[in-house]
Design an enzyme around this catalytic site. Structure first.
Site, mmCIF file in Angstrom:
data_model
loop_
_atom_site.group_PDB
_atom_site.id
_atom_site.type_symbol
_atom_site.label_atom_id
_atom_site.label_comp_id
_atom_site.label_asym_id
_atom_site.label_seq_id
_atom_site.Cartn_x
_atom_site.Cartn_y
_atom_site.Cartn_z
ATOM 1 N N SER A 256 0.840 -1.200 0.000
ATOM 2 C CA SER A 256 0.000 0.000 0.000
ATOM 3 C C SER A 256 0.874 1.249 0.000
ATOM 4 O O SER A 256 2.071 1.198 0.290
ATOM 5 C CB SER A 256 -0.967 0.073 1.190
ATOM 6 N N SER A 294 -2.575 -3.571 -3.275
ATOM 7 C CA SER A 294 -1.922 -2.395 -2.716
ATOM 8 C C SER A 294 -2.966 -1.292 -2.561
ATOM 9 O O SER A 294 -3.518 -0.793 -3.543
ATOM 10 C CB SER A 294 -0.792 -1.911 -3.632
ATOM 11 N N ASP A 296 -3.847 2.226 -2.243
ATOM 12 C CA ASP A 296 -3.149 3.481 -2.553
ATOM 13 C C ASP A 296 -4.143 4.630 -2.434
ATOM 14 O O ASP A 296 -4.991 4.840 -3.308
ATOM 15 C CB ASP A 296 -2.545 3.404 -3.952
#
Length: 387
Positions: A256, A294, A296
């Site tokens: 992340s 991830s 984001d």
């Protein structure tokens, strides 16, 4: 730019110390604290080694606190907007931020399973320091990335007191990068990651404005890594214990990234959101394609128009004086601010990688530092670094 911006307060080199070139003009500190009033504080927790025992460690984690208007300005509303590039993560308080376009709380960043104590710690800190604000309602902004490769993430190691300590420690001036605060146990492109920051100056004719980015980097697969436009994944493919571990647990590239954009340019909430949407373009310059695993998430705020967007309970009847007013950059003149965000985000990633060292955590898991000598050699071979 002064030489002091080439190293962190602890003397760790930053990307420019290695001769890596970047576009744009950085601020004096090349950091989010180039935006006047912004303060950053850390609580770093490192203890134990050997086999992990849930609740007992090893511990490689922490808390980062960002105060947009400093300690004294907490509770005053400023324009803000957020963008979820990929929602496999968490940032609290953004439902109200989307509704009102305003931010009046500190921002805390930590590990995935420590959002609760940090959320509580923000409330405790506001009750102590801003009781008038606390007497109404508070929706703290707390964000996370996963540090379970190095850290006993399921243990109750981060407490509300640690969040309060990070807020109390917040200061302006040069700030540390790498494995500190919430970035302590993070990894980036399967190298040791963590915190990175950078800034850019935007000339607006009659004056200069600053746009700055702070990242907690914990994303990317080794084969994707690109620095100054040079693909380095194949060159630096060896010594990759994290992705060997990840193959049996999670896909490479999971992790992340939390990004905070600060500017002193007067912007509308929608324009802040537009800056937040540009952060992924800076990350893409370092190679990532944006893994599904991830999370984001990015938030941008403007320190101008202080308290124009306050949402406090009204008192009395409205009259001719009960209006708020805001200056803002015309939408047609936003391109330079977009470019500054992309440039600063790219450099912040590389700073997080460069200002780091090897770290060993739970169960002997090791995260190697980006090797400076091999990086420089590869960039010299492509004439990116000369001399």
């Amino acid at each position: 730019m002064t030489q002091t911006s080439h190293v962190t307060p602890a003397g760790k080199p930053r990307a420019r110390a290695l001769g890596i070139p970047f576009t744009g003009t950085p601020g004096r500190l090349n950091a989010i604290t180039d935006v006047t009033g912004v303060e950053v504080g850390y609580t770093t927790l490192i203890s134990g080694d050997g086999q992990m025992e849930i609740g007992k460690g090893p511990v490689r984690t922490g808390v980062t606190a960002i105060l947009p208007l400093g300690r004294e300005g907490a509770g005053q509303a400023i324009a803000a907007g957020y963008h979820s590039f990929n929602g496999n993560g968490e940032m609290t308080g953004v439902s109200w931020l989307e509704e009102a376009g305003a931010l009046n709380m500190p921002i805390l960043i930590t590990n995935t399973h420590a959002i609760g104590p940090c959320h509580r710690g923000t409330i405790d800190w506001m009750v102590r320091n801003k009781p008038d604000i606390a007497s109404q309602w508070m929706l703290p902004v707390t964000a996370e990335t996963w540090d379970g490769y190095l850290n006993d993430i399921n243990g109750p190691h981060v407490t509300s007191e640690h969040a309060v300590a990070a807020l109390d420690a917040a200061r302006g001036g040069a700030i540390e990068e790498g494995s500190v605060g919430g970035g302590t146990g993070m990894n980036c492109y399967a190298f040791k990651g963590g915190n990175g920051t950078a800034s850019r100056i935007v000339n607006y004719g009659h004056r200069d404005y600053t746009v700055a980015v702070f990242l907690q980097t914990n994303f990317g697969s080794r084969h994707e890594l690109t620095v100054a436009g040079v693909p380095l994944g194949a060159t630096l493919a060896d010594d990759n214990p994290m992705e060997a571990f990840a193959a049996s647990l999670q896909p490479a590239g999971a992790g992340s990234c939390i990004g905070i954009v600060a500017t002193d340019a007067p912007l509308l909430p929608g324009q802040c959101k537009a800056l937040a949407r540009r952060v992924p373009l800076g990350l893409a310059r370092t190679g990532t394609a944006g893994s599904h695993f991830s999370g984001d998430i990015f938030l941008a705020f403007s320190t101008a128009n202080r308290d124009a967007l306050n949402g406090r309970f009204p008192r009395g009847e409205p009259d001719a004086g009960t209006y708020s007013h805001m200056d803002f950059i015309p939408w047609g003149r936003m391109d330079d601010f977009y470019a500054a965000t992309v440039q600063a985000a790219e450099e912040a990633v590389v700073n997080a990688l460069v200002a780091n060292a090897d770290m060993v955590g739970r169960d002997g898991h090791r995260s190697p530092a980006l090797p400076h000598d091999r990086l420089i050699h590869a960039l010299k071979a492509r004439n990116v670094i000369t001399g």
